[in-house]
Design a protein around this motif. Structure first.
Motif, PDB file in Angstrom:
ATOM      1  N   UNK A   6      -7.949  16.644  -6.607  1.00  0.00           N
ATOM      2  CA  UNK A   6      -6.724  15.848  -6.781  1.00  0.00           C
ATOM      3  C   UNK A   6      -6.795  14.604  -5.895  1.00  0.00           C
ATOM      4  N   UNK A   7      -7.298  14.794  -4.691  1.00  0.00           N
ATOM      5  CA  UNK A   7      -7.438  13.628  -3.810  1.00  0.00           C
ATOM      6  C   UNK A   7      -8.417  12.617  -4.397  1.00  0.00           C
ATOM      7  N   UNK A  32      -2.551  18.728  -9.719  1.00  0.00           N
ATOM      8  CA  UNK A  32      -3.123  19.953  -9.162  1.00  0.00           C
ATOM      9  C   UNK A  32      -3.138  21.048 -10.225  1.00  0.00           C
ATOM     10  N   UNK A  33      -2.067  21.133 -11.005  1.00  0.00           N
ATOM     11  CA  UNK A  33      -2.029  22.116 -12.078  1.00  0.00           C
ATOM     12  C   UNK A  33      -3.103  21.858 -13.112  1.00  0.00           C
ATOM     13  N   UNK A  39      -6.738  10.588  -7.083  1.00  0.00           N
ATOM     14  CA  UNK A  39      -5.884   9.500  -6.597  1.00  0.00           C
ATOM     15  C   UNK A  39      -6.727   8.346  -6.043  1.00  0.00           C
ATOM     16  N   UNK A  40      -7.831   8.678  -5.401  1.00  0.00           N
ATOM     17  CA  UNK A  40      -8.665   7.602  -4.867  1.00  0.00           C
ATOM     18  C   UNK A  40      -9.280   6.779  -5.996  1.00  0.00           C
ATOM     19  N   UNK A  64      -7.654  20.822  -4.226  1.00  0.00           N
ATOM     20  CA  UNK A  64      -7.067  19.729  -3.432  1.00  0.00           C
ATOM     21  C   UNK A  64      -8.019  18.541  -3.329  1.00  0.00           C
ATOM     22  N   UNK A 109       1.289  14.648  -7.691  1.00  0.00           N
ATOM     23  CA  UNK A 109       0.312  15.534  -7.054  1.00  0.00           C
ATOM     24  C   UNK A 109       0.385  16.962  -7.612  1.00  0.00           C
ATOM     25  N   UNK A 159       1.983   3.246  -3.157  1.00  0.00           N
ATOM     26  CA  UNK A 159       1.112   4.220  -3.827  1.00  0.00           C
ATOM     27  C   UNK A 159       1.500   5.644  -3.460  1.00  0.00           C
ATOM     28  N   UNK A 160       2.140   5.801  -2.303  1.00  0.00           N
ATOM     29  CA  UNK A 160       2.571   7.138  -1.890  1.00  0.00           C
ATOM     30  C   UNK A 160       3.570   7.712  -2.914  1.00  0.00           C
ATOM     31  N   UNK A 177       1.591   9.241  -5.581  1.00  0.00           N
ATOM     32  CA  UNK A 177       0.979  10.493  -5.117  1.00  0.00           C
ATOM     33  C   UNK A 177       2.022  11.610  -5.117  1.00  0.00           C
ATOM     34  N   UNK A 178       3.175  11.330  -4.542  1.00  0.00           N
ATOM     35  CA  UNK A 178       4.199  12.377  -4.441  1.00  0.00           C
ATOM     36  C   UNK A 178       4.698  12.797  -5.823  1.00  0.00           C
ATOM     37  N   UNK A 205      -6.578   4.623  -7.424  1.00  0.00           N
ATOM     38  CA  UNK A 205      -6.238   3.491  -6.556  1.00  0.00           C
ATOM     39  C   UNK A 205      -7.264   2.373  -6.708  1.00  0.00           C
ATOM     40  N   UNK A 218       0.826  -1.212   0.000  1.00  0.00           N
ATOM     41  CA  UNK A 218       0.000   0.000   0.000  1.00  0.00           C
ATOM     42  C   UNK A 218       0.860   1.263   0.000  1.00  0.00           C
ATOM     43  N   UNK A 219       1.962   1.231   0.684  1.00  0.00           N
ATOM     44  CA  UNK A 219       2.804   2.420   0.794  1.00  0.00           C
ATOM     45  C   UNK A 219       3.428   2.810  -0.546  1.00  0.00           C
TER      46      UNK A 219
END
Lengths: 293, 203
Positions: free
Chosen positions: B65-66, B48-49, B69-70, B62, B44, B36-37, B40-41, B73, B33-34
């Motif tokens: 964008x969240x 966002x742009x 990602x969801x 924000x 992101x 996926x970070x 995201x990094x 995922x 799971x980690x």
């Protein structure tokens, strides 16, 4: 000498791939296109427009420092299992879904309408003793013939229940999608702005595309999901997206094309079958659910 | 030409990340799971742009964008590794932005107007308040010009000019023929030139 359109197309192909600092002064562009003296003015215009767009674009708001943590905290327990990519074109699997629905409808029809010697309404009705005490008995020792779904389920024991993740959402989506498809089906060959608007509003106001995405995601993780249902919704999503994105003068052409594809693939018929409500106890639904289906 | 596809570091980076991303996706699907970070990094800011340029809504940026990602995922299993992860994510982000724009239009029945509130943040490199105001005014003009573009044209500008995607990648993201993307980009830049130049934006 290339035409103005060719030069402009070349510029637009090259410009986004260049670093921003090169866009600012346009030197690299002038060098690249020096062989086309007549394009100097065009280069200046495009370069200055792009430079302006880059330099004076409203700044993008900063995401919070713990944004990644927020996302990670909001993630569902696990992503869906890896599945092979959905192959084939739109027509391919919509046709398969429609074919599956048609086979199902044929099975239902055959089971319902299989002729029997005493299949008349009077023979089927058993008169109540209080209302007609003197009526002659009608074959009291003979079991009434099995009909409809009773025939279909007779050799089976208890069918395994299939439970969707959210049957209410599925029924709601299917009902609204059928409405959109029906409206689409009623469209004539000519452009009809009001009808197009009705379709668009039905798609947008109900957030059908978003609902469909959620349903697809839920169905993907449902081990008992029927593949045909996923394909049906996926095909519907394509239709909805194309209708939703149909704007401007070409909207009626796009919508008419989509309508013809919907008619050709029998998508609406598939929904009619899916949403056909079971009538009475003789026709139990093939899919047991707790929702409006 | 100084920068060519063969020697441009940016292009090389794009090619290199493909294998890395495929590995990250494989790890996430395998239960890490980690991992996926990392996705995201890495994406992101880009997303966002895209979302902000598309919607002009700084407050919803924000959240959108969240949401992107969801969605990514949840649907990661359907990601086809033959395509770029960046393209796939951009498509999801654009869909989220479109949905947001339509929800807002249905609710408010008002045209999309770019919210340039973040431009109010002081830029330390700006020497004087007058220059700062001029910069802010130009930003407002550009934002307003972008908002005036029809959505299909705005999307090719957002992806091609601000997102740094090539025209072929834009075509992949929008699921459009390459020729359509070129036409839209040309038309959109022409409109932007007309919208901004009369207001003194272009020298």
């Amino acid at each position: 000498m290339r035409s103005k359109e060719e030069i402009e197309a070349l510029l637009l192909e090259v410009l986004p791939a260049l670093p921003a600092e090169l866009l600012a002064d346009g030197e690299a562009l002038r060098e690249q296109l020096g062989a086309f003296p007549s394009s100097g003015e065009l280069v200046d215009e495009l370069a200055s427009t792009l430079s302006l767009l880059h330099e004076h674009a409203p700044p993008v708001p900063e995401l919070s420092l713990d944004f990644a943590d927020k996302v990670m905290a909001a993630l569902p327990p696990a992503p869906q299992a890896a599945t092979p990519p959905r192959g084939g074109r739109f027509e391919g699997w919509v046709l398969r879904a429609a074919a599956a629905a048609a086979c199902f409808a044929l099975g239902v029809g055959y089971a319902r309408w299989q002729p029997t010697p005493d299949a008349t309404p009077s023979a089927q009705q058993q008169p109540a003793p209080a209302q007609a005490p003197s009526a002659p008995p009608q074959a009291p020792t003979q079991e009434p013939p099995l009909r409809g779904w009773e025939l279909a389920r007779e050799p089976q024991t208890t069918p395994p229940p299939v439970t969707y993740v959210d049957t209410r959402a599925l029924g709601d989506y299917a009902t609204r999608a059928r409405h959109v498809l029906e409206t689409l089906d009623r469209l004539g060959g000519e452009a009809d702005p009001r009808a197009l608007h009705e379709v668009l509003v039905a798609v947008e106001a109900n957030e059908l595309v978003l609902r469909g995405e959620v349903l697809l995601a839920e169905l993907e993780v449902d081990p008992q999901r029927p593949q045909e249902l996923s394909r049906l919704i996926h095909g519907t999503q394509l239709v909805l997206r194309r209708v939703r994105n149909a704007r401007g003068p070409a909207a009626s052409t796009v919508v008419n094309t989509v309508r013809d594809e919907v008619r050709a693939t029998g998508l609406l018929d598939a929904y009619e079958t899916l949403l056909a409500a079971p009538s009475g106890e003789q026709t139990p639904p093939p899919i047991q659910s707790t929702g409006p289906l | 030409m100084n920068a060519t596809p063969s020697d441009s570091g940016r292009w090389r980076h794009r090619r290199q990340t493909s294998a890395d991303e495929a590995e990250v996706v494989r790890r996430v699907l395998a239960g890490d799971r980690e991992a996926f970070r990392l996705i995201v990094l890495r994406y992101q800011s880009t997303l966002a742009g895209l979302v902000f340029r598309h919607t002009g809504d700084a407050h919803a940026c924000e959240d959108l964008v969240q949401e992107t990602f969801l969605r990514a995922y949840r649907a990661l299993g359907s990601f086809d590794p033959r395509y770029r992860l960046s393209t796939w994510l951009a498509r999801i982000a654009l869909n989220a932005a479109r949905d947001h724009g339509r929800r807002r239009q249905v609710r408010e029945a008002t045209p999309v107007a770019h919210d340039v509130e973040p431009a109010a943040a002081p830029d330390p490199s700006t020497p004087t308040p007058a220059a700062q105001a001029a910069t802010k005014e130009l930003q407002h003009q550009v934002g307003a010009a972008l908002a005036e573009l029809p959505e299909p044209q705005r999307e090719v500008i957002v992806l091609g000019v601000y997102g740094g995607y090539t025209q072929r990648e834009v075509a992949d993201v929008l699921e459009l023929p390459l020729g359509t993307v070129k036409t839209r980009q040309r038309t959109a830049l022409g409109k932007l030139r007309q919208l901004v130049a009369p207001q003194g934006g272009l020298a």
